[in-house]
Design a protein around this motif. Structure first.
Motif, PDB file in Angstrom:
ATOM      1  N   ILE A  91       0.836  -1.203   0.000  1.00 16.36           N
ATOM      2  CA  ILE A  91       0.000   0.000   0.000  1.00 16.36           C
ATOM      3  C   ILE A  91       0.870   1.253   0.000  1.00 16.36           C
ATOM      4  O   ILE A  91       0.611   2.216  -0.727  1.00 16.36           O
ATOM      5  CB  ILE A  91      -0.959  -0.007   1.213  1.00 16.36           C
ATOM      6  CG1 ILE A  91      -2.032  -1.093   1.026  1.00 16.36           C
ATOM      7  CG2 ILE A  91      -1.611   1.356   1.401  1.00 16.36           C
ATOM      8  CD1 ILE A  91      -2.915  -1.311   2.239  1.00 16.36           C
ATOM      9  N   PHE A  95      -0.060   3.224  -3.431  1.00 17.97           N
ATOM     10  CA  PHE A  95      -1.075   4.257  -3.243  1.00 17.97           C
ATOM     11  C   PHE A  95      -0.500   5.453  -2.494  1.00 17.97           C
ATOM     12  O   PHE A  95       0.558   5.363  -1.869  1.00 17.97           O
ATOM     13  CB  PHE A  95      -2.263   3.692  -2.455  1.00 17.97           C
ATOM     14  CG  PHE A  95      -2.881   2.467  -3.077  1.00 17.97           C
ATOM     15  CD1 PHE A  95      -3.830   2.585  -4.090  1.00 17.97           C
ATOM     16  CD2 PHE A  95      -2.516   1.196  -2.663  1.00 17.97           C
ATOM     17  CE1 PHE A  95      -4.400   1.459  -4.658  1.00 17.97           C
ATOM     18  CE2 PHE A  95      -3.080   0.066  -3.235  1.00 17.97           C
ATOM     19  CZ  PHE A  95      -4.028   0.201  -4.239  1.00 17.97           C
ATOM     20  N   PHE A  98      -3.378   7.108   1.783  1.00 17.68           N
ATOM     21  CA  PHE A  98      -4.216   6.055   2.374  1.00 17.68           C
ATOM     22  C   PHE A  98      -4.636   6.473   3.780  1.00 17.68           C
ATOM     23  O   PHE A  98      -3.806   6.821   4.619  1.00 17.68           O
ATOM     24  CB  PHE A  98      -3.444   4.736   2.421  1.00 17.68           C
ATOM     25  CG  PHE A  98      -4.175   3.628   3.156  1.00 17.68           C
ATOM     26  CD1 PHE A  98      -5.346   3.103   2.645  1.00 17.68           C
ATOM     27  CD2 PHE A  98      -3.684   3.130   4.354  1.00 17.68           C
ATOM     28  CE1 PHE A  98      -6.027   2.088   3.309  1.00 17.68           C
ATOM     29  CE2 PHE A  98      -4.340   2.109   5.023  1.00 17.68           C
ATOM     30  CZ  PHE A  98      -5.511   1.588   4.498  1.00 17.68           C
ATOM     31  N   GLU A  99      -5.924   6.460   4.023  1.00 13.35           N
ATOM     32  CA  GLU A  99      -6.481   6.854   5.322  1.00 13.35           C
ATOM     33  C   GLU A  99      -7.223   5.658   5.905  1.00 13.35           C
ATOM     34  O   GLU A  99      -8.331   5.325   5.475  1.00 13.35           O
ATOM     35  CB  GLU A  99      -7.439   8.031   5.147  1.00 13.35           C
ATOM     36  CG  GLU A  99      -7.968   8.605   6.441  1.00 13.35           C
ATOM     37  CD  GLU A  99      -6.896   9.299   7.274  1.00 13.35           C
ATOM     38  OE1 GLU A  99      -6.979   9.220   8.517  1.00 13.35           O
ATOM     39  OE2 GLU A  99      -5.986   9.911   6.672  1.00 13.35           O
ATOM     40  N   GLU A 100      -6.605   4.985   6.873  1.00 13.70           N
ATOM     41  CA  GLU A 100      -7.231   3.784   7.430  1.00 13.70           C
ATOM     42  C   GLU A 100      -8.457   4.151   8.256  1.00 13.70           C
ATOM     43  O   GLU A 100      -8.416   5.042   9.113  1.00 13.70           O
ATOM     44  CB  GLU A 100      -6.233   3.007   8.292  1.00 13.70           C
ATOM     45  CG  GLU A 100      -6.818   1.692   8.792  1.00 13.70           C
ATOM     46  CD  GLU A 100      -5.831   0.854   9.598  1.00 13.70           C
ATOM     47  OE1 GLU A 100      -6.261  -0.189  10.125  1.00 13.70           O
ATOM     48  OE2 GLU A 100      -4.656   1.240   9.701  1.00 13.70           O
ATOM     49  N   ALA A 118      -7.886   5.799  -0.674  1.00  7.75           N
ATOM     50  CA  ALA A 118      -6.525   6.157  -1.062  1.00  7.75           C
ATOM     51  C   ALA A 118      -6.554   6.659  -2.492  1.00  7.75           C
ATOM     52  O   ALA A 118      -7.583   6.580  -3.182  1.00  7.75           O
ATOM     53  CB  ALA A 118      -5.593   4.952  -0.925  1.00  7.75           C
ATOM     54  N   ARG A 124      -9.229   8.198  -7.075  1.00  3.16           N
ATOM     55  CA  ARG A 124      -9.556   7.776  -5.717  1.00  3.16           C
ATOM     56  C   ARG A 124     -10.127   6.358  -5.752  1.00  3.16           C
ATOM     57  O   ARG A 124     -10.951   6.015  -6.610  1.00  3.16           O
ATOM     58  CB  ARG A 124     -10.570   8.721  -5.084  1.00  3.16           C
ATOM     59  CG  ARG A 124     -10.056  10.121  -4.850  1.00  3.16           C
ATOM     60  CD  ARG A 124      -8.933  10.131  -3.824  1.00  3.16           C
ATOM     61  NE  ARG A 124      -9.424   9.948  -2.464  1.00  3.16           N
ATOM     62  CZ  ARG A 124      -8.630   9.792  -1.410  1.00  3.16           C
ATOM     63  NH1 ARG A 124      -7.311   9.765  -1.556  1.00  3.16           N
ATOM     64  NH2 ARG A 124      -9.144   9.647  -0.207  1.00  3.16           N
ATOM     65  N   VAL A 127      -9.368   0.835  -0.644  1.00  3.58           N
ATOM     66  CA  VAL A 127      -8.462  -0.293  -0.478  1.00  3.58           C
ATOM     67  C   VAL A 127      -8.935  -1.151   0.690  1.00  3.58           C
ATOM     68  O   VAL A 127      -9.183  -0.640   1.792  1.00  3.58           O
ATOM     69  CB  VAL A 127      -7.016   0.179  -0.228  1.00  3.58           C
ATOM     70  CG1 VAL A 127      -6.086  -1.019  -0.034  1.00  3.58           C
ATOM     71  CG2 VAL A 127      -6.531   1.057  -1.376  1.00  3.58           C
TER      72      VAL A 127
END
Length: 333
Positions: A91, A95, A98-100, A118, A124, A127
């Protein structure tokens, strides 16, 4: 054909001890010899250029010998290699932004499955990824990569969000299987996976699933009902692990190699049966030898597949997905 360009982030691999599988031992011994020789060359005034070139040539020859004709069981072992890139490693390289996102809004967060929005270049995406750990502490936190019901419900929450906002879904699969413990059964893990299968079949956004390591049973399938199912060269995808199959059929896990052969779980067999759509090549010696090249291959393939899926008429994804899964497998009367 349109030209696809992308920028790949090169991130240094973390320093790890060289670990090898039994069939890799000759290669590891040669690499140790090369390390010693290069260190000696650096620390002395002696010229070891010819010797270094000879060992490097021998290493390349040994690589071809070791990896050119791996058995299904050896490929399973490679899919579990301790230095293989895991989902977060890929990731970071593929990407950006990435915002978990956490939690299933029903029970709790499951660290064996991560996900969030992400950017893939300028597009956009959402994931979804299964995550193992590299040491005891991480494995306990990640439950050895075996999601609980709340992991699948979190994935479904994020996929519904993606469907609502028109975001393609990218699913990275790497699990021995869903967690089979009492708590998981009490919270209805089979129902959670079944709901995911039903809902994913009907989403009207592109879905790409990629098996990067282990693809075990319903634990993998619960996030893999996709328009394109891809697999890395040395990954496997199966209804059950070889050890589990051996324990059932032979009453002995020692027959895992026999089970791996019978299950037809390696990439070439899966492609032949129509279970996967494409095999992604790994660097010489396996993905664990070069994370950046592996990530570059994955990113290039995902971009091509997304471009093809962008041509699908709106409202047709569910129907095409249905037809795709109906055609899987080969049958005899």
């Amino acid at each position: 054909a349109e030209r696809i360009t992308f920028v790949l982030k090169f991130i240094p691999m973390p320093a790890t001890n060289k670990q090898s599988l039994d069939f890799e031992r000759p290669l590891l011994d040669l690499e140790k010899q090369l390390d010693v020789l290069m260190q000696s060359s650096t620390n002395s005034d002696m010229d070891f250029t010819d010797e270094i070139k000879a060992i490097e040539k021998k290493i390349e020859q040994t690589k071809r010998q070791v990896y050119s004709d791996l058995s299904p069981w050896q490929k399973v072992q490679l899919s579990r290699h301790p230095n293989r890139p895991y989902s977060p490693d890929l990731i970071k390289r593929i990407f950006s932004g990435f915002e978990e996102l956490h939690g299933d809004r029903l029970f709790k967060d499951d660290n064996a499955l991560i996900g969030g929005p992400a950017s893939l270049d300028d597009q956009r995406v959402m994931v979804i990824a299964q995550q193992k750990g590299r040491n005891t502490e991480e494995n306990l936190k990640r439950n050895f990569g075996c999601p609980n019901p709340e992991g699948y419900r979190k994935a479904l929450r994020l996929m519904k969000m993606a469907d609502r906002f028109g975001l393609p879904i990218i699913s990275l699969i790497d699990t021995p299987g869903a967690y089979p413990g009492i708590g998981a059964e009490e919270r209805h893990v089979a129902e959670a996976i079944a709901v995911n299968l039903r809902e994913m079949a009907g989403f009207e956004v592109p879905i790409i699933a990629l098996v990067i390591g282990e693809g075990g049973s319903g634990g993998a399938l619960g996030v893999a009902v996709a328009d394109r199912v891809l697999i890395l060269e040395n990954a496997y995808y199966s209804v059950i692990s070889p050890e589990g199959c051996a324990a059932i059929l032979w009453k002995d896990r020692a027959f895992a190699a026999n089970a791996a052969e019978a299950l037809k779980l390696d990439a070439k067999e899966l492609l032949n049966l129509g279970i996967v759509d494409k095999i992604l090549p790994e660097p010489a010696g396996g993905a664990h030898r070069d994370w950046d090249v592996t990530a570059q291959t994955i990113k290039a393939t995902i971009l091509v597949e997304l471009q093809e899926l962008s041509k699908v008429q709106s409202g047709k994804f569910a129907q095409l997905r249905y037809e795709k899964f109906r055609k899987m497998g080969k049958f005899t009367a």
